[in-house]
Design a protein around this motif. Structure first.
Motif, PDB file in Angstrom:
ATOM      1  N   ILE A  32      -7.741  -6.292   1.924  1.00 38.23           N
ATOM      2  CA  ILE A  32      -6.946  -5.059   1.941  1.00 38.23           C
ATOM      3  C   ILE A  32      -5.980  -5.027   0.440  1.00 38.23           C
ATOM      4  O   ILE A  32      -6.361  -4.016  -0.047  1.00 38.23           O
ATOM      5  N   TYR A  33      -5.540  -6.053   0.325  1.00 37.11           N
ATOM      6  CA  TYR A  33      -4.717  -6.078  -1.005  1.00 37.11           C
ATOM      7  C   TYR A  33      -5.717  -6.050  -2.299  1.00 37.11           C
ATOM      8  O   TYR A  33      -5.382  -5.243  -3.259  1.00 37.11           O
ATOM      9  N   THR A  50     -12.731  -3.012   3.445  1.00 34.97           N
ATOM     10  CA  THR A  50     -12.242  -4.320   3.797  1.00 34.97           C
ATOM     11  C   THR A  50     -12.890  -4.915   5.023  1.00 34.97           C
ATOM     12  O   THR A  50     -13.313  -6.411   4.847  1.00 34.97           O
ATOM     13  N   ILE A 107       0.764  -1.213  -0.075  1.00 36.59           N
ATOM     14  CA  ILE A 107      -0.076   0.162   0.101  1.00 36.59           C
ATOM     15  C   ILE A 107       0.791   1.175  -0.044  1.00 36.59           C
ATOM     16  O   ILE A 107       0.683   2.237  -0.731  1.00 36.59           O
ATOM     17  N   GLU A 167      -7.809   7.697   1.712  1.00 39.18           N
ATOM     18  CA  GLU A 167      -7.515   6.435   0.801  1.00 39.18           C
ATOM     19  C   GLU A 167      -7.831   5.314   1.807  1.00 39.18           C
ATOM     20  O   GLU A 167      -8.090   4.259   1.569  1.00 39.18           O
ATOM     21  N   VAL A 168      -6.799   5.520   2.667  1.00 35.32           N
ATOM     22  CA  VAL A 168      -6.354   4.167   3.579  1.00 35.32           C
ATOM     23  C   VAL A 168      -7.464   3.875   4.401  1.00 35.32           C
ATOM     24  O   VAL A 168      -7.938   2.828   4.602  1.00 35.32           O
ATOM     25  N   ILE A 221     -10.251   2.157   2.465  1.00 35.25           N
ATOM     26  CA  ILE A 221      -9.638   0.828   2.091  1.00 35.25           C
ATOM     27  C   ILE A 221      -9.860  -0.241   3.415  1.00 35.25           C
ATOM     28  O   ILE A 221     -10.489  -1.183   3.136  1.00 35.25           O
ATOM     29  N   HIS A 229      -4.237  10.867   1.325  1.00 36.64           N
ATOM     30  CA  HIS A 229      -3.819   9.378   1.289  1.00 36.64           C
ATOM     31  C   HIS A 229      -4.296   8.794   2.502  1.00 36.64           C
ATOM     32  O   HIS A 229      -4.767   7.619   2.509  1.00 36.64           O
ATOM     33  N   MET A 258      -7.729   3.736  -4.699  1.00 32.45           N
ATOM     34  CA  MET A 258      -6.887   4.695  -5.067  1.00 32.45           C
ATOM     35  C   MET A 258      -7.219   5.183  -6.422  1.00 32.45           C
ATOM     36  O   MET A 258      -7.412   6.510  -6.724  1.00 32.45           O
ATOM     37  N   HIS A 303       2.098   1.905  -3.421  1.00 34.93           N
ATOM     38  CA  HIS A 303       1.113   2.336  -4.216  1.00 34.93           C
ATOM     39  C   HIS A 303       0.816   3.803  -4.018  1.00 34.93           C
ATOM     40  O   HIS A 303       0.577   4.495  -5.038  1.00 34.93           O
ATOM     41  N   TYR A 306      -8.699  -4.485  -2.430  1.00 33.25           N
ATOM     42  CA  TYR A 306      -9.608  -3.288  -2.445  1.00 33.25           C
ATOM     43  C   TYR A 306      -8.684  -1.998  -2.720  1.00 33.25           C
ATOM     44  O   TYR A 306      -9.255  -0.859  -2.939  1.00 33.25           O
ATOM     45  N   GLN A 307      -7.261  -2.227  -2.352  1.00 29.21           N
ATOM     46  CA  GLN A 307      -6.492  -0.980  -2.385  1.00 29.21           C
ATOM     47  C   GLN A 307      -6.242  -0.074  -3.788  1.00 29.21           C
ATOM     48  O   GLN A 307      -6.662   1.108  -3.673  1.00 29.21           O
TER      49      GLN A 307
END
Length: 643
Positions: free
Chosen positions: A307-308, A343, A22, A335-336, A339, A332, A315, A25, A310-311
Motif C-alpha cells: 500500500i505504501y 496492492t 495516505i 484513488e484509494v 491503490i 479520492h 495518485m 498525501h 503504490y500510493q
C-alpha cells in the motif's frame, strides 16, 4: 532457535500508520500529521529487528546475518522492483515528461540511496506543482530502511562483542538518537533546506534508534505474562494515553511538517509516544495487542508495504489525467480503491509467493512456463504480462539518459519567478525607503480628491498612453493610467510570483512580496512587519490559497490586521488538480459577505475556460496567462481602490 512471539497488534499499528500517510498525501491540510506514519514504521523496524538480533545473541551467542539479509531481500525487493518497472512502463506509454533521470531514480532505489539522491537533486517532499510531480517521492523511506538493514547487523555485533552490557548498549543507542534529534533541530534553526532535514538518514535515525533502544530494555521474550491486575490496568491506561496522543498529533496543526515545532522536538515527542505504545502492545499483560487485532487491520497491516509503495504512483498518474478539484471526494475514493486493488494483486502474485521462493522453485516455474505441452494459460498469461512490463519498463529506463530533464529551476516559470523575486527585493527596498520619507507628505495628499486624479488620468490617456500592449488583455487605457497612482501592498505565492513583474509594470507603486510554496499563515507576520515599518498601503492584495486551504478564523485575522479602513483585494484560486480549490473559493465568498472592505478578484471564473493560459500544472499562468491575470487584478484594484 525459537522464533519471537508474533504480536498481531503490530499489524494494527502498521495499518494506522499507512492510513495516516495516505490521508496526508490525499489531503495534507486536513490530516496535517499523517506523514507521522513513517516514524511508526521506523520505530517498529528498530524494535523488532534489534529484539530478534539480541534474542539470538542471548540464546546462541551469534546471529545468522546471511539469513537476515536474504530474508530482507526477499521481503523488500520483489515489490520494490515491481513498482519501479510498472511505473516506468506506464511513464513510457502515457507520461513521457517523467522520463528524465528515471534511470537514476531506479538505480538509487535499488542501491538504497534514493533519499540522498533526492537531497542532491533538490527534490521537494512538500511541493507537488510544476516539475516536482514524481511518482517515486515516497520511496525515500525505503532507502533509509534499506540502509538500516544493511548496517544494523554489524552495529549490533560490535555492540554485543565490545560493549557487552545491556545497560551501556541502551545508553549508546539513546545517545545516538539524541544526537540525531538534536541535529534535526539545529539544521532547522540554521535554515538548512527543509527537504535535507526531512529526507536525511542522520536526521531521521532517532526513530529507528529509539525503537532499537526499547528492544534492549523491553525484550519481547522476557516480558512477564503473569502480572497483577493492577499492573495490567496501568499498562492499558498508559497505552490509551499514548494512543490518544498519537491520534491527536496526526490531526494537529502543530505537526505541520514545514513548521518549527515538528523539527525542534515535535517529531521526537511523537517517536517517544510511539515507543511507549509499541512497548504496551508487546506486553502480554495489556489488552492493546487484542484491541489492535482485527480482520481489517490484519489485512491492511499485512499489505502495508505494498500500500505504501503504490500510493504515490497511483495518485500522481491519476491526478495527471483528471482535475481532482471538480469532485474531490469521488476522485479520492477512486484513488484509494485503485491503490488497494493493485496492492492486493501484487501481494498475491508477487510479495507472498516471493517470500517462499527458492532456486529450485524458480527453475520449476520457468520450465512450466516454457513447456508448450502444458495448458496452464493463466500462469503463462501472467508471465507474458510480466515480460511486457519488464520490456517496456526497461525501455523507459534505457532511453531515460537521452531525455533532457525539465529542471523546474531552469524552466520558464522558475526563471520568471527567480528574476521577479530579485526585482521584487530591489524594488521593495527602494519603495520602503521612499514610503517612509513621504509618510508626512502622504497625509497631506489624502485631501486630494479622487476626481482630480481621474481628470488628470483622462488627459494623459490621450496625450501619453502607457502600457498599450495590455489593452488587448481586457484593461482600458484609463485604468492603466490610474494604476500608476495606486499604492498596494501585495502578498502572494508562486502564482503571484510568476506574474509580479507584469503587476509591477502596471502598478509601479505596488510593494509585491510573493514566493514559492507559501501558505496563508506567512501573511500574518508579513502584514505585521509592513505595518510596523509604516509602509502598509491602504490597498492590500492577497494571492494565497494555491498551496492549501485555510479557515474563516485565518481570514478574520487577516481582515483584523488590515483594519476596516483599508481595502483588501483577494485573488481566488484556479488549482483544479487540488481538492481545496472549491473550498478556498467558497470561503472567500463567505468572507466578502462578512466584510464590506473585502473584494474578491475572481481569477477562477475568468480563467477556468482558458487552459491555454496555464503551464502544464494547470495552475501557474504562462506568459500570456500572466498578462490576463495582471490586467484583471489591476483593473479590479483600480475600480475599488483608495487613492
Amino acid at each position: 532457535m525459537k522464533k519471537n512471539r508474533f504480536i498481531t497488534g503490530y499489524s494494527g499499528l502498521r495499518a494506522l500508520a499507512v492510513i495516516g500517510v495516505i490521508l496526508y498525501h490525499l489531503d495534507p491540510n486536513s490530516f496535517m500529521g499523517g506523514y507521522l506514519g513513517v516514524p511508526i514504521f521506523f520505530v517498529l523496524s528498530g524494535y523488532l529487528v534489534t529484539d530478534h538480533m539480541l534474542n539470538s545473541y542471548d540464546k546462541t551467542g551469534s546471529y545468522n546475518n546471511r539469513h537476515f539479509y536474504l530474508s530482507r531481500i526477499k521481503k523488500l525487493y520483489p515489490q520494490l522492483i515491481t513498482v519501479l518497472w510498472l511505473s516506468a512502463a506506464y511513464i513510457f506509454i502515457f507520461q513521457r515528461n517523467l522520463l528524465a533521470k528515471l534511470n537514476q531514480v531506479v538505480l538509487a532505489n535499488l542501491l538504497n540511496v534514493f533519499n540522498f539522491w533526492q537531497i542532491h537533486n533538490g527534490q521537494s517532499y512538500f511541493e507537488r506543482f510544476a516539475a516536482n510531480e514524481s511518482p517515486f517521492t515516497n520511496l525515500w523511506t525505503m532507502s533509509i530502511e534499506g540502509q538500516f538493514y544493511i548496517v544494523w547487523p554489524i552495529v549490533i555485533y560490535l555492540l554485543v562483542k565490545l560493549v557487552k552490557k545491556k545497560k551501556n548498549i541502551f545508553w549508546i543507542l539513546v545517545g545516538l538518537s539524541a544526537v540525531s534529534a538534536l541535529e534535526m533541530a539545529i539544521l532547522y534553526f540554521l535554515k538548512a533546506d527543509i527537504n535535507r532535514i526531512y529526507y536525511g538518514t542522520d536526521t531521521r535515525f532517532f526513530s529507528l534508534g529509539l525503537g532499537a533502544a526499547l528492544a534492549v530494555v523491553w525484550p519481547i521474550e522476557s516480558l512477564n505474562q503473569q502480572v497483577e491486575r493492577k499492573v495490567g490496568w496501568i499498562l492499558d491506561l498508559v497505552g490509551l494515553a499514548s494512543f490518544i496522543l498519537m491520534l491527536a498529533m496526526f490531526f494537529s496543526k502543530w505537526m505541520n511538517p514545514q513548521q518549527a515545532f515538528t523539527y525542534s522536538g515535535g517529531m521526537l515527542l511523537f517517536t517517544l509516544d510511539v515507543c511507549i505504545l509499541v512497548a504496551v502492545i508487546a506486553h502480554p499483560g495489556s489488552h492493546w495487542n487484542q484491541i489492535l487485532t482485527n480482520r481489517l487491520f490484519d489485512w491492511i497491516g499485512s499489505r502495508s508495504y505494498g500500500i505504501y509503495l503504490y500510493q504515490f504512483p497511483v495518485m500522481i498518474f491519476f491526478e495527471d489525467k483528471v482535475n481532482i478539484g471538480d469532485n474531490p471526494m469521488l476522485y479520492h475514493l477512486i484513488e484509494v480503491i485503485l491503490i488497494l486493488v493493485i496492492t492486493e494483486i501484487t501481494y498475491r502474485l508477487i510479495e507472498r509467493p516471493m517470500g517462499r521462493i527458492t532456486w529450485d522453485k524458480t527453475k520449476q516455474y520457468f520450465a512450466r512456463i516454457f513447456n508448450f505441452e502444458t495448458k496452464d494459460y493463466f500462469k503463462k498469461g501472467q508471465a507474458a504480462l510480466a515480460a511486457l512490463i519488464l520490456i517496456l519498463g526497461s525501455a523507459a529506463i534505457a532511453i531515460s539518459p537521452g531525455v533532457k530533464a525539465e529542471d523546474f529551476n531552469k524552466s520558464q516559470l522558475a526563471q520568471r519567478i527567480n528574476q521577479n523575486s530579485k526585482k521584487q527585493k530591489k524594488d521593495n527596498a527602494k519603495l520602503i525607503e521612499k514610503l517612509k520619507k513621504e509618510k508626512k507628505k502622504k497625509e497631506k495628499k489624502k485631501k486630494e480628491k479622487k476626481s482630480k486624479i481621474i481628470r488628470e488620468a483622462e488627459l494623459q490617456t490621450k496625450k501619453h498612453p502607457i502600457n498599450k500592449s495590455f489593452v488587448k488583455y481586457g484593461i482600458s487605457q484609463l485604468d492603466l493610467q490610474l494604476a500608476q497612482h495606486v499604492q498596494v501592498t501585495a502578498i502572494g505565492d508562486s502564482v503571484m510570483a510568476g506574474s509580479s513583474n507584469d503587476l509591477k509594470q502596471l502598478m509601479p507603486k505596488a510593494l509585491i512580496d510573493a514566493a514559492v510554496s507559501r501558505q496563508l499563515n506567512v501573511a500574518f507576520g508579513l502584514l505585521d512587519s509592513y505595518q510596523s515599518q509604516g509602509v502598509l498601503a491602504d490597498n492590500i492584495l492577497i494571492g494565497l490559497g494555491t498551496n492549501g486551504p485555510f479557515s474563516m478564523e485565518d481570514l478574520d485575522r487577516i481582515m483584523h490586521q488590515a483594519g476596516p479602513k483599508r481595502k483588501v483585494f483577494w485573488i481566488n484560486v484556479h488549482v483544479p488538480t487540488r481538492d481545496w480549490q472549491n473550498s478556498v473559493n467558497n470561503l472567500l465568498k463567505q468572507g466578502a459577505k462578512r466584510y464590506h472592505n473585502l473584494i474578491i478578484i475572481d481569477w477562477y471564473s475568468y480563467s477556468k475556460n482558458h487552459p491555454d493560459w496555464f503551464y502544464g500544472d494547470h495552475t501557474h499562468p504562462n506568459l500570456e496567462g500572466s498578462k490576463y491575470y495582471s490586467a484583471l487584478v489591476t483593473k479590479t484594484i483600480v475600480k475599488h481602490s483608495k487613492f
